[in-house]
Design a protein around this motif. Structure first.
Motif, PDB file in Angstrom:
ATOM      1  N   TRP A 160       8.483   1.850   6.667  1.00  0.00           N
ATOM      2  CA  TRP A 160       7.952   1.819   5.309  1.00  0.00           C
ATOM      3  C   TRP A 160       6.444   1.549   5.207  1.00  0.00           C
ATOM      4  CZ3 TRP A 160       8.589   4.086   1.018  1.00  0.00           C
ATOM      5  CH2 TRP A 160       7.862   3.654  -0.089  1.00  0.00           C
ATOM      6  N   PRO A 161       5.897   0.594   5.941  1.00  0.00           N
ATOM      7  CA  PRO A 161       4.450   0.349   5.766  1.00  0.00           C
ATOM      8  C   PRO A 161       3.582   1.564   6.081  1.00  0.00           C
ATOM      9  CG  PRO A 161       5.470  -1.495   6.882  1.00  0.00           C
ATOM     10  CD  PRO A 161       6.508  -0.403   6.837  1.00  0.00           C
ATOM     11  N   ASP A 162       4.107   2.519   6.848  1.00  0.00           N
ATOM     12  CA  ASP A 162       3.347   3.733   7.176  1.00  0.00           C
ATOM     13  C   ASP A 162       3.621   4.876   6.197  1.00  0.00           C
ATOM     14  OD1 ASP A 162       1.964   2.758   9.397  1.00  0.00           O
ATOM     15  OD2 ASP A 162       3.641   3.196  10.749  1.00  0.00           O
ATOM     16  N   PHE A 163       4.506   4.667   5.269  1.00  0.00           N
ATOM     17  CA  PHE A 163       4.875   5.725   4.317  1.00  0.00           C
ATOM     18  C   PHE A 163       3.686   6.033   3.407  1.00  0.00           C
ATOM     19  CE2 PHE A 163       6.981   7.554   0.576  1.00  0.00           C
ATOM     20  CZ  PHE A 163       8.012   8.308   1.126  1.00  0.00           C
ATOM     21  N   ARG A 164       3.446   7.320   3.183  1.00  0.00           N
ATOM     22  CA  ARG A 164       2.407   7.747   2.250  1.00  0.00           C
ATOM     23  C   ARG A 164       2.958   8.855   1.367  1.00  0.00           C
ATOM     24  NH1 ARG A 164       1.061   3.710   3.744  1.00  0.00           N
ATOM     25  NH2 ARG A 164      -0.944   2.930   4.471  1.00  0.00           N
ATOM     26  N   ARG A 165       2.201   9.226   0.344  1.00  0.00           N
ATOM     27  CA  ARG A 165       2.705  10.216  -0.612  1.00  0.00           C
ATOM     28  C   ARG A 165       3.124  11.516   0.077  1.00  0.00           C
ATOM     29  NH1 ARG A 165      -2.490  10.514  -4.342  1.00  0.00           N
ATOM     30  NH2 ARG A 165      -2.845   8.503  -3.385  1.00  0.00           N
ATOM     31  N   THR A 166       2.471  11.835   1.188  1.00  0.00           N
ATOM     32  CA  THR A 166       2.838  13.087   1.883  1.00  0.00           C
ATOM     33  C   THR A 166       4.270  13.043   2.403  1.00  0.00           C
ATOM     34  OG1 THR A 166       1.754  12.188   3.819  1.00  0.00           O
ATOM     35  CG2 THR A 166       0.512  13.803   2.544  1.00  0.00           C
ATOM     36  N   HIS A 167       4.744  11.838   2.752  1.00  0.00           N
ATOM     37  CA  HIS A 167       6.145  11.719   3.159  1.00  0.00           C
ATOM     38  C   HIS A 167       7.065  12.009   1.970  1.00  0.00           C
ATOM     39  CE1 HIS A 167       4.083   9.168   6.232  1.00  0.00           C
ATOM     40  NE2 HIS A 167       4.937   9.779   7.025  1.00  0.00           N
ATOM     41  N   GLU A 206       0.830  -1.203   0.000  1.00  0.00           N
ATOM     42  CA  GLU A 206       0.000   0.000   0.000  1.00  0.00           C
ATOM     43  C   GLU A 206       0.869   1.261   0.000  1.00  0.00           C
ATOM     44  OE1 GLU A 206      -2.859  -0.522   3.133  1.00  0.00           O
ATOM     45  OE2 GLU A 206      -3.479   1.583   2.935  1.00  0.00           O
ATOM     46  N   ALA A 207       1.942   1.207   0.775  1.00  0.00           N
ATOM     47  CA  ALA A 207       2.854   2.346   0.865  1.00  0.00           C
ATOM     48  C   ALA A 207       3.478   2.627  -0.498  1.00  0.00           C
ATOM     49  CB  ALA A 207       3.942   2.058   1.898  1.00  0.00           C
ATOM     50  N   LEU A 208       3.923   1.574  -1.161  1.00  0.00           N
ATOM     51  CA  LEU A 208       4.571   1.743  -2.461  1.00  0.00           C
ATOM     52  C   LEU A 208       3.607   2.358  -3.475  1.00  0.00           C
ATOM     53  CD1 LEU A 208       6.806   1.381  -4.547  1.00  0.00           C
ATOM     54  CD2 LEU A 208       6.089  -1.004  -4.814  1.00  0.00           C
ATOM     55  N   PHE A 209       2.376   1.857  -3.495  1.00  0.00           N
ATOM     56  CA  PHE A 209       1.463   2.341  -4.527  1.00  0.00           C
ATOM     57  C   PHE A 209       0.948   3.741  -4.223  1.00  0.00           C
ATOM     58  CE2 PHE A 209       2.223  -1.812  -5.911  1.00  0.00           C
ATOM     59  CZ  PHE A 209       2.073  -1.745  -7.287  1.00  0.00           C
ATOM     60  N   ASP A 210       0.903   4.104  -2.943  1.00  0.00           N
ATOM     61  CA  ASP A 210       0.574   5.490  -2.617  1.00  0.00           C
ATOM     62  C   ASP A 210       1.725   6.409  -3.019  1.00  0.00           C
ATOM     63  OD1 ASP A 210      -1.783   6.857  -1.302  1.00  0.00           O
ATOM     64  OD2 ASP A 210      -0.090   7.857  -0.332  1.00  0.00           O
ATOM     65  N   ALA A 211       2.946   5.937  -2.808  1.00  0.00           N
ATOM     66  CA  ALA A 211       4.121   6.728  -3.209  1.00  0.00           C
ATOM     67  C   ALA A 211       4.144   6.914  -4.729  1.00  0.00           C
ATOM     68  CB  ALA A 211       5.401   6.040  -2.739  1.00  0.00           C
TER      69      ALA A 211
END
Ligand code: IPE
Ligand code: IPE
Ligand code: MG
Length: 257
Positions: free
Chosen positions: A232-239, A58-63
């Motif tokens: 990483w699992p908490d990473f989102r596009r805002t990061h 999910e994190a990767l695809f949001d990024a």
């Protein structure tokens, strides 16, 4: 009872810059991301490490969505290193099957988004054959896309990449196709896994670790480094937006004054 709210790192930071503002200021030509902290994320929750890898999707695809929003042209993510084979067999096996399933689920979506997917690294055993096949198919499916190139570093090592490039160059010299005097940075650069990729301008690593772990050693020679404590699992596009904002505030000199 009310206490100070603990910020949930998965919730987008409202102070993160707007993607259109970032785009206007000029985004890095190439961003590298070391997606680290899956195991610790799982451990914090009393879950097996593999749960962290699952959540990382999910994190990767949001990024990736965020990268498209700001108009990035090149994004390279570190998914599996040449050193990661040292992990326990069951975890390695999980990562292999997980990536095969992920590509099966997501290849069409990336294609629809106009993303060209490319794998960098040694595309050979011990990567399972079924995974190699879908890596190949995903590259072929998306080969003509031009909006953004997503390089997925898999069985990738920066030193291995330089060894492979040196070997290719040595073969060309031995065969008389390249004069030894013509061996220069361009000649080596042309034999890297992604020879057409621009230099990495911004390198982001999550989980608070401050090292490169053998990622893009040549390409990131002058990259700005941003270390984010988020797992990483908490990473989102805002990061990602925050990292680009930080990049835009840096002064780059490239050795000059
Ligand atoms: C990154 O997370 C994923 C891979 C290296 C495959 P880790 O699995 O390294 O997570 P930590 O660093 O142990 O928390
Ligand atoms: C780097 O993370 C590799 C990937 C993110 C795929 P590691 O977790 O393997 O790196 P070290 O061992 O902490 O340096
Ligand atoms: Mg790690």
């Amino acid at each position: 009872m009310t206490g100070a709210a603990i910020p949930d790192p998965a919730i987008p930071d409202p102070t993160a810059p707007d993607p259109s503002v970032l785009a206007e200021r000029g985004v890095p030509a190439h961003v590298g991301v070391i997606m680290d902290g899956n195991g610790r994320w799982a451990k914090q929750r009393g879950l097996p490490r593999t749960e962290g890898h699952t959540k990382g999707e999910e994190a990767l695809f949001d990024a990736v969505e965020g990268a498209l929003e700001v108009g990035l042209r090149w994004l390279t993510v570190y998914a599996f290193s040449t050193e990661n084979w040292r992990r326990p067999q069951p975890e390695v096996r999980f990562i292999m099957w997980f990536n095969r399933d992920l590509l099966t689920r997501r290849a069409d979506e990336l294609h629809e988004r106009g993303v060209r997917v490319r794998f960098i690294g040694r595309k050979v055993a011990p990567i399972p054959r079924s995974l190699l096949r879908i890596m190949d198919r995903t590259e072929q499916l998306t080969a003509q896309n031009t909006r953004m190139t997503l390089q997925i570093a898999f069985n990738y090592g920066g030193r291995a990449e330089l060894v492979d490039a040196a070997r290719a160059l040595a073969a060309d010299v031995a065969a008389g196709r390249v004069d030894p005097d013509d061996v220069d940075e361009a000649a080596l650069g042309a034999r890297l896994y992604g020879p057409d990729a621009p230099d990495v301008d911004l390198m982001v690593r999550t989980s608070g670790e401050r090292r490169l772990s053998n990622f893009l050693l040549w390409e990131a020679a002058y990259a700005e480094l941003v270390f984010d404590p988020v797992l990483w699992p908490d990473f989102r596009r805002t990061h990602l937006f925050a990292a680009i904002d930080e990049f835009q505030r840096r002064t780059r000199r490239f050795g000059a004054v």
